[in-house]
Scaffold this motif. Structure first.
Motif, PDB file in Angstrom:
ATOM      1  N   ILE A 145      48.305  32.328  28.435  1.00 51.57           N
ATOM      2  CA  ILE A 145      47.778  33.473  27.686  1.00 51.57           C
ATOM      3  C   ILE A 145      47.473  34.656  28.608  1.00 51.57           C
ATOM      4  N   PHE A 146      47.330  34.404  29.905  1.00 54.68           N
ATOM      5  CA  PHE A 146      47.015  35.465  30.859  1.00 54.68           C
ATOM      6  C   PHE A 146      48.253  36.116  31.472  1.00 54.68           C
ATOM      7  N   VAL A 147      49.431  35.582  31.194  1.00 55.41           N
ATOM      8  CA  VAL A 147      50.673  36.140  31.734  1.00 55.41           C
ATOM      9  C   VAL A 147      51.022  37.422  30.976  1.00 55.41           C
ATOM     10  N   GLY A 148      51.509  38.426  31.698  1.00 55.08           N
ATOM     11  CA  GLY A 148      51.875  39.701  31.094  1.00 55.08           C
ATOM     12  C   GLY A 148      50.851  40.778  31.391  1.00 55.08           C
ATOM     13  N   GLU A 149      50.989  41.912  30.720  1.00 49.94           N
ATOM     14  CA  GLU A 149      50.078  43.037  30.929  1.00 49.94           C
ATOM     15  C   GLU A 149      48.874  42.924  29.997  1.00 49.94           C
ATOM     16  N   HIS A 150      47.676  42.979  30.599  1.00 55.10           N
ATOM     17  CA  HIS A 150      46.431  42.879  29.834  1.00 55.10           C
ATOM     18  C   HIS A 150      45.354  43.716  30.505  1.00 55.10           C
ATOM     19  N   ASN A 151      44.284  43.932  29.786  1.00 51.57           N
ATOM     20  CA  ASN A 151      43.092  44.531  30.365  1.00 51.57           C
ATOM     21  C   ASN A 151      42.192  43.383  30.828  1.00 51.57           C
ATOM     22  N   PHE A 152      42.110  43.188  32.142  1.00 46.28           N
ATOM     23  CA  PHE A 152      41.357  42.059  32.701  1.00 46.28           C
ATOM     24  C   PHE A 152      39.917  42.439  33.072  1.00 46.28           C
ATOM     25  N   ALA A 153      39.369  43.440  32.394  1.00 45.32           N
ATOM     26  CA  ALA A 153      38.021  43.914  32.711  1.00 45.32           C
ATOM     27  C   ALA A 153      36.983  42.794  32.657  1.00 45.32           C
ATOM     28  N   LYS A 159      32.563  46.527  38.995  1.00 46.34           N
ATOM     29  CA  LYS A 159      31.221  46.918  38.572  1.00 46.34           C
ATOM     30  C   LYS A 159      31.265  48.238  37.812  1.00 46.34           C
ATOM     31  N   GLU A 160      30.258  48.436  36.991  1.00 45.49           N
ATOM     32  CA  GLU A 160      30.183  49.665  36.190  1.00 45.49           C
ATOM     33  C   GLU A 160      30.147  50.881  37.104  1.00 45.49           C
ATOM     34  N   GLY A 161      31.000  51.844  36.815  1.00 44.21           N
ATOM     35  CA  GLY A 161      31.063  53.059  37.632  1.00 44.21           C
ATOM     36  C   GLY A 161      32.173  53.040  38.666  1.00 44.21           C
ATOM     37  N   GLU A 162      32.724  51.851  38.966  1.00 45.07           N
ATOM     38  CA  GLU A 162      33.827  51.752  39.914  1.00 45.07           C
ATOM     39  C   GLU A 162      35.123  52.241  39.277  1.00 45.07           C
ATOM     40  N   GLU A 163      35.865  53.045  40.005  1.00 45.92           N
ATOM     41  CA  GLU A 163      37.125  53.573  39.493  1.00 45.92           C
ATOM     42  C   GLU A 163      38.274  52.660  39.915  1.00 45.92           C
ATOM     43  N   ILE A 164      38.334  51.503  39.286  1.00 49.40           N
ATOM     44  CA  ILE A 164      39.378  50.519  39.566  1.00 49.40           C
ATOM     45  C   ILE A 164      40.082  50.183  38.263  1.00 49.40           C
ATOM     46  N   ILE A 193      42.674  42.035  40.923  1.00 49.28           N
ATOM     47  CA  ILE A 193      41.360  42.656  41.030  1.00 49.28           C
ATOM     48  C   ILE A 193      40.403  41.660  41.682  1.00 49.28           C
ATOM     49  N   ARG A 194      39.315  42.179  42.232  1.00 43.36           N
ATOM     50  CA  ARG A 194      38.308  41.330  42.872  1.00 43.36           C
ATOM     51  C   ARG A 194      37.829  40.228  41.922  1.00 43.36           C
ATOM     52  N   TYR A 195      37.835  38.993  42.397  1.00 41.27           N
ATOM     53  CA  TYR A 195      37.395  37.783  41.685  1.00 41.27           C
ATOM     54  C   TYR A 195      38.313  37.379  40.528  1.00 41.27           C
ATOM     55  N   GLN A 196      39.350  38.160  40.230  1.00 40.91           N
ATOM     56  CA  GLN A 196      40.160  37.915  39.042  1.00 40.91           C
ATOM     57  C   GLN A 196      40.753  36.506  39.008  1.00 40.91           C
ATOM     58  N   ILE A 197      41.374  36.085  40.092  1.00 49.99           N
ATOM     59  CA  ILE A 197      42.034  34.777  40.097  1.00 49.99           C
ATOM     60  C   ILE A 197      41.011  33.655  39.956  1.00 49.99           C
ATOM     61  N   ARG A 198      39.900  33.777  40.647  1.00 54.28           N
ATOM     62  CA  ARG A 198      38.859  32.744  40.566  1.00 54.28           C
ATOM     63  C   ARG A 198      38.282  32.668  39.160  1.00 54.28           C
ATOM     64  N   MET A 199      38.118  33.808  38.514  1.00 57.54           N
ATOM     65  CA  MET A 199      37.593  33.821  37.147  1.00 57.54           C
ATOM     66  C   MET A 199      38.604  33.252  36.155  1.00 57.54           C
TER      67      MET A 199
END
Length: 246
Positions: A145-153, A159-164, A193-199
């Motif tokens: 379900i995570f394969v492809g283009e998604h918003n992984f926010a 963090k809030e305010g980061e322009e990533i 993105i930071r922590y993305q794979i671990r999450m």
């Protein structure tokens, strides 16, 4: 000015990640110290991937700018490598153009390793130990379900305010059992993105263990809760940067 692209491998268990920081040990910090010991001047470095604290690498790429021409590049790099701690090694290098962009990768592959069998003393720093045998086929099915283009926010450490940018495309995820009877989650994309794979890993496991439904995962992926991040995040030491391609 000589531009070199290093291939670095390291055991990140005892380090606070790649990026150099004050008062803590980092991979970049130790690399720049080694260059300073040999060159007696500060040397500029930039890594292709900002691995987290405790995360390992087999194929980290590092751009280095040398303000002089060594007599022998191979001997110079070998000397730098010998000046590093034993858990960091320069596997190789190549001369690149002055405008080479180390962050413009085509593919990054990370591998998360899980041991669902007997405790392995000599590899416990590189894998997550779980108590029950895992069904690899079911884990693979959930992961898709995570394969492809998604918003992984919701599945990132932004963090809030980061322009990533949190819209990313994962090219491929596959789960397999190795010859050593370990379970490997492979994640392939241009970047993460930071922590993305671990999450993602821990959420796949949580779904597998019926702690969260597949429908809820899909909802959190399609409609990320504003200002919130998943509570599931796998331990860093099971993760390794396996391959980078340009």
């Amino acid at each position: 000015m000589l531009s070199l692209l290093l291939t670095l491998e390291y055991d990140g268990y005892d380090y606070s990640g790649w990026v150099k920081q004050k008062n803590v040990k980092t991979i970049q910090g130790e690399l720049e110290k080694a260059f300073f010991r040999v060159c007696q001047q500060a040397i500029w470095t930039l890594g292709a991937s900002k691995t987290d604290a405790g995360v390992h690498a087999c194929d980290q790429k590092v751009l280095v700018k040398i303000p002089f021409q060594p007599r022998n590049n191979a001997f110079f790099i070998k000397t730098i490598s010998k000046s590093l701690p034993p858990n960091i090694n320069i596997k190789g290098y190549q001369v690149v153009a002055s405008d080479f962009s180390v962050r413009m990768t085509k593919i990054k592959e990370y591998v998360y390793t899980i041991n669902d069998n007997t405790y392995d003393l000599f590899n416990h720093r590189y894998e997550l130990k779980v108590d029950k045998l895992l069904n690899v086929k079911k884990l693979h099915q959930i992961s898709q379900i995570f394969v492809g283009e998604h918003n992984f926010a919701y599945f990132s450490g932004v963090k809030e305010g980061e322009e990533i940018a949190t819209h990313r495309t994962i090219t491929k995820i596959y789960v397999k059992r190795t010859k050593t009877k370990k379970v490997e989650f492979h994640f392939i994309a241009k970047g993460f993105i930071r922590y993305q794979i671990r999450m993602l890993t821990q959420n796949i496991l949580a779904c597998y263990w019926n702690k969260i439904s597949l429908e809820q995962l899909q909802k959190d992926l399609n409609y990320p809760p504003v200002g919130k991040t998943t509570k599931y995040c796998a331990k860093p030491y099971g993760l390794c940067l396996k391959k980078i391609k340009y």
